[in-house]
Write an enzyme that holds these catalytic residues in place. Structure first.
Site, mmCIF file in Angstrom:
data_model
loop_
_atom_site.group_PDB
_atom_site.id
_atom_site.type_symbol
_atom_site.label_atom_id
_atom_site.label_comp_id
_atom_site.label_asym_id
_atom_site.label_seq_id
_atom_site.Cartn_x
_atom_site.Cartn_y
_atom_site.Cartn_z
ATOM 1 N N HIS A 187 0.862 -1.201 0.000
ATOM 2 C CA HIS A 187 0.000 0.000 0.000
ATOM 3 C C HIS A 187 0.896 1.249 0.000
ATOM 4 C CE1 HIS A 187 -3.277 2.632 1.142
ATOM 5 N NE2 HIS A 187 -4.118 1.638 1.274
ATOM 6 N N GLU A 194 -0.256 1.229 -5.517
ATOM 7 C CA GLU A 194 -0.085 0.006 -4.736
ATOM 8 C C GLU A 194 -0.066 -1.246 -5.614
ATOM 9 O OE1 GLU A 194 -3.411 0.054 -1.991
ATOM 10 O OE2 GLU A 194 -3.494 2.222 -2.085
HETATM 11 O O1 TA6 Z 1 -5.983 0.909 -1.070
HETATM 12 C C1 TA6 Z 1 -6.977 1.891 -1.043
HETATM 13 C C2 TA6 Z 1 -7.870 1.640 0.159
HETATM 14 O O2 TA6 Z 1 -8.372 0.348 0.146
HETATM 15 C C3 TA6 Z 1 -8.990 2.668 0.180
HETATM 16 O O3 TA6 Z 1 -10.252 2.109 0.001
HETATM 17 C C4 TA6 Z 1 -8.805 3.431 1.461
HETATM 18 O O4 TA6 Z 1 -9.796 3.296 2.363
HETATM 19 C C5 TA6 Z 1 -7.404 3.026 1.907
HETATM 20 O O5 TA6 Z 1 -7.122 1.785 1.351
HETATM 21 C C6 TA6 Z 1 -7.018 3.096 3.367
HETATM 22 O O6 TA6 Z 1 -7.586 2.100 4.137
HETATM 23 P P1 TA6 Z 1 -7.393 2.138 5.703
HETATM 24 O O7 TA6 Z 1 -8.035 0.881 6.212
HETATM 25 O O8 TA6 Z 1 -5.907 2.171 5.946
HETATM 26 O O9 TA6 Z 1 -8.043 3.386 6.198
#
Ligand code: TA6
Length: 322
Positions: free
Chosen positions: A176, A280
């Site tokens: 991520h 990501e």
């Molecule tokens: O990778 C993108 C994502 O899945 C978004 O939907 C967004 O919510 C982000 O990750 C962050 O997720 P988190 O659980 O760290 O708040």
């Protein structure tokens, strides 16, 4: 202690690998290469939280409101999403690897040798009894974080099914990666044009991207499918280009929460979305299935170069074909 050759330390004073603690007491490893680039990886989450160039400029985004305290995952850097990406399954969002304590892997199985790389760290995550109640499988997840001469940051994940009852398991995964950018409205991403994507903001529906490079004017949360191995993130204002290469990871997620969502996120400043972009490498659409004894490998390599950007055209020699 993780291994790293120290025969030629990068500077008279600083070792290529050091174990230390952050302000809240969380343990981290600091990697340094000879020209002055550095990286940091926290044992909590196995999460890279810093990558700096030889001028000491931070290349990853970590929120000023990030909470360096379990059970919250650290907001920024490179969280590891495993055994589930996002809400694509029944587990907690992005799985549990990002809020577990990883261990230093003192004796990792042989790794393809690149003798030029002197600064690296090996971490390992094995499930606790509690974890197996959430996800009833036994695994070994080995993560190598390496800083190559010249500053490239390379993450390699090796996940092995160690179930002893013959059962296979399936998982989805993402690095991520949150890049630091000068101003999101001055950034464009090349390498995702014309690809199909699943839109998390549109009931995970499948759409096709237009032919132009991607620019940012609103919230975005898309999973691009079957993405070529190289993507470029061009920061006009900073005159910097990030090149992201990947292997074993067919998909690539683009995420920026923009203003409204930022305001409801406890660990992100209201205006910080302007200075971040998550790109990501992932495997989401087609989960990986491993039989007992089988291992999967997924690699990401990041390069940051001064942009050779002229009249709106990225120099293809230097970036997408380099
Ligand atoms: O990778 C993108 C994502 O899945 C978004 O939907 C967004 O919510 C982000 O990750 C962050 O997720 P988190 O659980 O760290 O708040």
């Amino acid at each position: 202690m993780a291994t790293a050759s120290s025969s030629t330390p990068p500077t008279p004073h600083l070792p290529s690998l050091e174990r230390t603690k952050g302000p809240t007491g969380l343990e981290k490893l600091v990697l340094r290469e000879s020209r002055g680039w550095s990286a940091e990886v926290h044992l909590y989450g196995g999460q890279v939280t810093s990558w700096k160039n030889d001028h000491g400029e931070e290349l990853l985004f970590v929120s000023s409101k990030a909470i360096f305290k379990p059970p919250k995952a650290i907001r920024g850097g490179i969280p590891i999403c495993f055994p589930q990406y996002g809400t694509h399954g029944n587990l907690e969002k992005h799985g549990f690897a990002r809020n577990r304590f990883w261990a230093i892997d003192d004796n990792p199985p042989p790794f393809p040798v690149n003798t030029a790389i002197k600064a690296f760290a090996d971490l390992i995550l094995k499930p606790s009894e509690e974890d197996t109640k959430i996800w009833p499988h036994s695994f070994e997840f080995r993560l190598r974080v390496a800083l190559a001469p010249g500053g490239d940051l390379i993450l390699t994940s090796r996940i092995r099914n160690t179930n002893i009852d013959g059962r296979p398991f399936s998982f989805t995964f993402a690095y991520h990666t949150c890049f630091s950018v000068s101003d999101i409205s001055e950034v464009r991403v090349e390498g995702l044009e014309t690809l199909d994507y699943l839109d998390n903001l549109n009931a995970k529906g499948r759409f096709t991207e237009q032919g132009d490079a991607i620019v940012f004017e609103a919230e975005i949360d898309k999973i691009y499918l079957d993405v070529p191995s190289k993507v470029a993130i061009i920061d006009h204002e900073k005159k910097r280009t990030y090149v992201l290469r990947k292997d074993g990871l067919p998909d690539t997620v683009l995420w920026n929460p923009w203003d409204k969502r930022s305001k409801i996120m406890q660990d992100l400043g209201d205006e910080e979305y302007k200075h971040m972009l998550c790109v990501e490498p992932a495997t989401v659409e087609k989960p990986i299935t491993l039989k007992p004894g089988e291992e999967w490998k997924g690699k990401m390599e990041l390069t940051a170069v001064p942009s050779s950007y002229c009249s709106g055209q990225l120099d293809p020699e230097k970036v997408l074909q380099g």
